[in-house]
Design an enzyme around this catalytic site. Structure first.
Site: not given
Length: 731
Positions: A514, A602, A634
């Site tokens: 991320s 995602d 994600h």
């Protein structure tokens, strides 16, 4: 004399017992562990005989366990108890798309025997995200939010767990958040202001509002953007007339306060944070009185506010004084607790504590298969960034690394040697960057740290500016500093590690997910010679397209996002600012090996973020390894995919840095991975870890010899449910 010098420097080559990926990254035997409200059962999520994660329960006074959900297509992500005995609500999504689905399940033996697959659908509509708004465990009703009409906003529904009836409580056309009292009445709502401030509203005239129309609401409190990182409403007292808050106004770390709901100006400060932000606030589930507060700097620290429980907590601390006590859950009557002890060098054991006899007994070991291995230690420390801001970080060294004693290092390094931070020879190192970025690294067992240190790498984790947990000043200092000062903090941490002889400058890699993936791309484009290689996991490459593609349910916090990234896409200046800090536009600078991992589903960082960066590298004929998972979101969650991912990563790191690796061949775990590009990989080789004699690294400027070391105390970790950031960008 020469032979004496050689014998003094020589470090005997050591081999390390490889911990198999199948042990480290298989689904835990016990996760999402919690005690039922009546203390009769302990529930947990675990893989079933078919490898699908489902809910199991175990009798709290025996060793008998049984499976109670029987999902086959999608794993159970989590579950919650309800006030009804033997009734739970479990949660799934569609291959990582985060559109969570809720189901009610009767888990009694009788119901399972009749139809083990029976369940009641609460919400499973496509592209609808269900969220739990209130579950007080004392009512048949739970409140659930569904963005089933306006994707950016959640309507409020009441679901009756006894009758299965769903009733619309409030159609939402305005508010990002709702807060309820102990009777499940809507007492507060919140909406983001134009400057990123949070504006709280209460129903006009103390009447129950029927809609979100402005005429039914009065402004209650306005929290300025700078105070938002440490300001949060918690709960009402038993009478519903007073309310507990953590407030950031006039404080960097925050105060726990209580005040009459009708007069917020009459605040009584119950606790003032001393060293780190307030973490968990433990409130009695029935009396609604304050029991304890935690702060977490290097490790958690507990402050007891109620003498009634002092004896219990003292007993639990004495039970395992080398660990940090964590209360997992409690029964409604507080008679029975589940507790564990945070420790980096051993996985969590879970104990059941019965207050009436002041006795705790081992209930389950979350990862018993790891007990036979020697794991890393994790050391918290501070250093000063180039602009004198104090930054907290953690260092984990390979368990087999020989350490220097305080007497063997310069005076300025003795405090670090006494902590066990100075190896006899500089190590290969992975800088592991957390996501968020409004999150933080914590102390405790980590399969990732155990894996990397077992493979012969030191692990450096930095709570750079923009992180949470260390005060609003540090969090707000990250606003607009993506790719700038937040990156400089990482560079300064690396320089610190090199200056202390912890790491060898030419053998440092970066990895993160991320925001951590974004930082990895920044490192390899903006400072291409600093790191030997990098692994980007679901990281955005283009801040413009990241802002453009945010999930609809983040729209209520859009201004906070813009404050965080530092510019909006609506002006040319804003777009240029974002572009100047987007690795995509500097891909041609990449000169070191890179691996990119992406989930096709995602919703936060779209597949296009990775696709476009890989395309830019291919255009310049720059080698890149690209792994795409068509059934992940994600981050990689499914067991086979996770083991495949880590097999690729450790093969990549071995080729780059030369650490240890378990033999691996793509496809051996029957994962869904699509290997779209192959960069530097060759078959992994288990070679036995060799510790080479390497000269100690060059000394850093004097600034790195004088970071202040903060006192370390025995502490307790926070309950993540209390201080989770409202803005849902998480790594």
């Amino acid at each position: 004399m020469l032979s004496l010098l050689i014998s003094t420097l020589l470090i005997v080559a050591q081999s390390v017992e490889i911990i198999p990926r199948e042990v480290l990254f298989q689904d835990a035997k016990y996760s999402s562990v919690s005690l039922s409200p009546d203390a009769k059962q302990v529930g947990y999520v675990a893989p079933d005989d078919h490898g699908v994660k489902n809910v199991f329960v175990r009798c709290s006074s025996c060793s008998f366990s049984r499976q109670v959900t029987f999902e086959t297509d999608h794993p159970v992500l989590d579950f919650v108890w309800t006030s009804l005995p033997d009734v739970i609500i479990f949660i799934q999504d569609n291959h990582g798309d985060e559109n969570t689905k809720f189901y009610k399940k009767n888990i009694s033996s009788a119901a399972i025997n009749v139809d083990k697959t029976a369940r009641v659908v609460i919400s499973d509509k496509p592209n609808v995200k269900a969220v739990m708004m209130a579950n007080h465990l004392q009512s048949d009703i739970v409140l659930i939010g569904l963005n089933d009409e306006i994707p950016a906003l959640h309507n409020v529904y009441a679901f009756n767990c006894r009758t299965d009836q769903m009733t619309l409580v409030m159609r939402n056309k305005r508010f990002a958040m709702f807060f309820f009292d102990n009777d499940l009445n809507v007492r507060l709502t919140a909406q983001e202001g134009p400057d990123g401030e949070m504006i709280y509203y209460r129903p006009r005239g103390n009447q129950q509002a029927q809609s979100t129309d402005a005429v039914e609401w009065d402004e209650y409190l306005r929290i300025q953007h700078d105070d938002k990182p440490i300001t949060l409403p918690l709960t009402f007292d038993k009478s519903n007339n007073f309310m507990y808050w953590i407030m950031g106004e006039g404080s960097d770390l925050g105060n726990l306060v209580v005040f009459p709901f009708d007069d917020p100006s009459q605040k009584e400060i119950l606790y003032t944070a001393q060293k780190a932000q307030i973490g968990n606030v433990l409130i009695h589930p029935i009396d609604k009185t304050l029991l304890a507060v935690t702060e977490v700097y290097h490790k958690p620290e507990l402050f007891v506010a109620n003498d009634t429980f002092m004896e219990d907590l003292q007993y639990l601390v004495n039970l395992k004084p080398t660990g940090s006590l964590k209360i997992i859950s409690m029964s409604i009557d507080m008679s029975t607790w589940l507790v564990t002890y945070a420790s980096a060098d051993e996985p969590n054991d879970i104990y059941i504590f019965r207050r009436w006899n002041k006795k705790a007994e081992l209930f389950m070991s979350t990862r018993p298969e790891l007990k036979k291995y020697t794991l890393n230690k994790q050391i918290g420390f501070d250093f000063r960034a180039r602009d004198e801001i104090t930054i907290q970080a953690y260092l984990s060294l390979p368990p087999q690394a020989s350490l220097l004693k305080p007497s063997q290092v310069p005076d300025s390094d003795r405090v670090y040697a006494s902590l066990g931070m100075i190896p006899a020879v500089p190590q290969k190192m992975i800088v592991l960057v957390h996501g968020g970025p409004k999150a933080r690294d914590h102390y405790g067992f980590s399969a990732m740290n155990a894996w990397l240190t077992n493979r012969g790498y030191a692990v450096l984790q930095v709570n750079f500016r923009g992180s949470t947990g260390f005060g609003k000043a540090l969090t707000n200092a990250g606003n607009g500093e993506w790719g700038r000062k937040m990156h400089f903090d990482i560079l300064d941490a690396v320089e610190f590690a090199v200056s202390k002889g912890i790491a060898n400058r030419s053998e440092i890699a970066m990895m993160g997910g991320s925001y951590g993936g974004y930082e990895t791309l920044v490192a390899l484009t903006f400072t291409p010679q600093t790191f030997a290689c990098g692994v980007d996991i679901v990281g955005p490459s283009n801040l413009i397209s990241l802002v453009q593609a945010i999930p609809p349910y983040w729209r209520g916090f859009y201004n906070d996002l813009i404050k965080m990234v530092g510019a909006d896409i609506v002006t040319e200046d804003g777009r240029q600012s974002l572009q100047s800090r987007s690795p995509l536009f500097f891909a041609d600078r990449v000169s070191k090996p890179i691996m990119i991992i992406q989930g096709a589903n995602d919703p936060r960082v779209k597949q296009a973020e990775s696709d476009q960066f890989v395309a830019a590298l291919e255009k310049k004929r720059i080698p890149v390894t690209y792994l795409l998972y068509p059934d992940e979101g994600h981050g990689v969650r499914k067991q086979g995919n996770s083991m495949e991912q880590h097999g690729h990563i450790e093969t990549f790191l071995q080729q780059c840095l030369g650490g240890e690796a378990q033999p691996f061949q793509p496809g051996q775990y029957n994962s869904t991975a699509i290997l779209k590009n192959v960069g530097i990989e060759a078959p992994a080789v288990a070679k036995g870890l060799q510790t080479n004699v390497v000269p100690r690294g060059p000394m850093a400027p004097p600034i790195f010899y004088r970071p202040s070391i903060r006192a370390q105390r025995v502490m307790y970790p926070p309950n993540e449910n209390v201080m989770t950031r409202i803005f849902p960008v998480q790594g």
